[in-house]
Design a protein around this motif. Sequence first.
Motif, PDB file in Angstrom:
ATOM      1  N   CYS A 244      -5.511  -4.401   1.675  1.00 59.04           N
ATOM      2  CA  CYS A 244      -5.108  -4.469   0.376  1.00 59.04           C
ATOM      3  C   CYS A 244      -3.936  -3.656   0.003  1.00 59.04           C
ATOM      4  CB  CYS A 244      -6.300  -4.306  -0.514  1.00 59.04           C
ATOM      5  SG  CYS A 244      -7.576  -5.438  -0.489  1.00 59.04           S
TER       6      CYS A 244
ATOM      7  N   ALA B  17      -0.421  -5.272  -0.970  1.00 60.06           N
ATOM      8  CA  ALA B  17       0.182  -4.994  -2.326  1.00 60.06           C
ATOM      9  C   ALA B  17       1.562  -4.724  -2.399  1.00 60.06           C
ATOM     10  CB  ALA B  17      -0.844  -3.984  -2.860  1.00 60.06           C
TER      11      ALA B  17
ATOM     12  N   SER C 140       3.167  -8.087  -2.347  1.00 58.49           N
ATOM     13  CA  SER C 140       2.565  -8.930  -3.495  1.00 58.49           C
ATOM     14  C   SER C 140       3.139  -8.893  -4.664  1.00 58.49           C
ATOM     15  CB  SER C 140       1.259  -9.384  -3.236  1.00 58.49           C
ATOM     16  OG  SER C 140       0.649 -10.286  -4.375  1.00 58.49           O
TER      17      SER C 140
ATOM     18  N   THR D 191      -3.673 -10.502  -3.776  1.00 53.97           N
ATOM     19  CA  THR D 191      -4.225  -9.610  -2.583  1.00 53.97           C
ATOM     20  C   THR D 191      -5.470  -9.676  -2.412  1.00 53.97           C
ATOM     21  OG1 THR D 191      -2.201  -7.776  -3.792  1.00 53.97           O
ATOM     22  CG2 THR D 191      -4.344  -6.901  -2.257  1.00 53.97           C
TER      23      THR D 191
ATOM     24  N   GLY E 219      -2.478  -3.811  -6.051  1.00 54.38           N
ATOM     25  CA  GLY E 219      -1.486  -4.705  -6.164  1.00 54.38           C
ATOM     26  C   GLY E 219      -0.708  -4.569  -7.672  1.00 54.38           C
TER      27      GLY E 219
END
Length: 439
Positions: free
Chosen positions: A107, A111, A114, A120, A153
């Motif tokens: 993640c 992140a 994104s 995410t 994110g």
Amino acid sequence: MDYVVLVVIFLAVLFLLLGSGVWVGIAMMGVSWVALELFSNSRTIGQDMVSQIWSASKSWELAALPMFIWMGEILFRTRLSEDMFKGLSPWMAKLPGGLVHANIVGCTVFAAVSGSSAATLTTVGKMSIPELRKRNYPETMTIGTLAGAATLGLMIPPSLTLIVYGVTIDGVSIIKLFFAGVLPGLVLASMFMIYVAVYSKLSKSWNPSQEDGMSFMDKLKNSRFLIPVILLVLTVIGSMYLGFATPTEAAAIGVVGAWVLALIQGSLNWQTFRDSTIGAVRTSAMIALILAGSAFLKFAMAKTGLPKELAELIAGWEFTKFWLLMVLLVFYIILGCFLDGISTVVLTMAVLEPVVREAGIDLIWFGIFIVVVVEMAQITPPIGFNLFVMQGMTQHEMGFIARAAFPMFMIMVLMVFVLIAFPDLATWLPDNLRSGPGG
């Protein structure tokens, strides 16, 4: 003017509109119109609304928003999650907590390309959930860490929430906001990992299947899957840090890089282009409407004098910065139960910006504070968006998912106090940022 009456009418109209299903941006415009009609002498409300919406929409910095969203939409449709898991899992397997750390690190990495919490969560979750289930990891830990870590994110650049905050607040550099989120984001990810490690040692239900041993050379070989996304991160973030690009230009570079990555992975086709473009347009239009409503709301509040009156009222209470932040923490947690993060930011900044300035709080630091509390809203029932995404992926009841994510919520609360105790976490990088275009 009776400002208590104004606040009551303001909240009543807002919740009436939101409760009836009106879009957040339209609800903000409706509240603004009522406020101007009842509490100002303006005779050009329609003209003022158009003027404010146009001023908010023509911001060059705002152009970064749809580009970063498009970049995330493209990568969402590649094999990025599968490749990340292949690259990360050999290194995570031997840590206390095992492959659950792949949730958090995955993640964190996604992140950085994104900017979206939901993207995410979906991208990493569609690969990690089946793999962790197959290896008998506790379901609550799989779901909780994924729902919590996906909120990174919102903090690690390029963060859509930080772009919205930077556009909403006058005189705040989006590049500096991006770099303010780096260290706090990494610290929060580390806190999640520490919790997993401690839980794995103390829990009696922790009994995952043992991973097959892998040589150091094999681990390095698998790490090649991480090279494309790391290069994309370094290109996008590095171009801003070194002063070669503004956030908007860096976002354009990111879109090109995402298409190159899709081409390398064999995901580049008409369907990918169509779906990613439609997804980016829908999300961008939604956020643009909210920002337009925010601009008109900010204008209306200034006309009524409410922000100035509120700032003077709070100054009269002689709160210290700490207790003001505690009040705002509770306020945002409650508000986050009913509104999404971006709506929360734009709705409140119209009123609270003068209060924060009057209190002498650094606006870059406050942006990171806001993001942390908005992250909490992503996993707070009944509106927590990550909870809904996770429910769709796992078919668990909302209550089960919320309980699984609760430890992550408490870690975020702890992160607020870490930020207050060590403000340099958020301000050191921006203060030492090399100046460049748009910086």
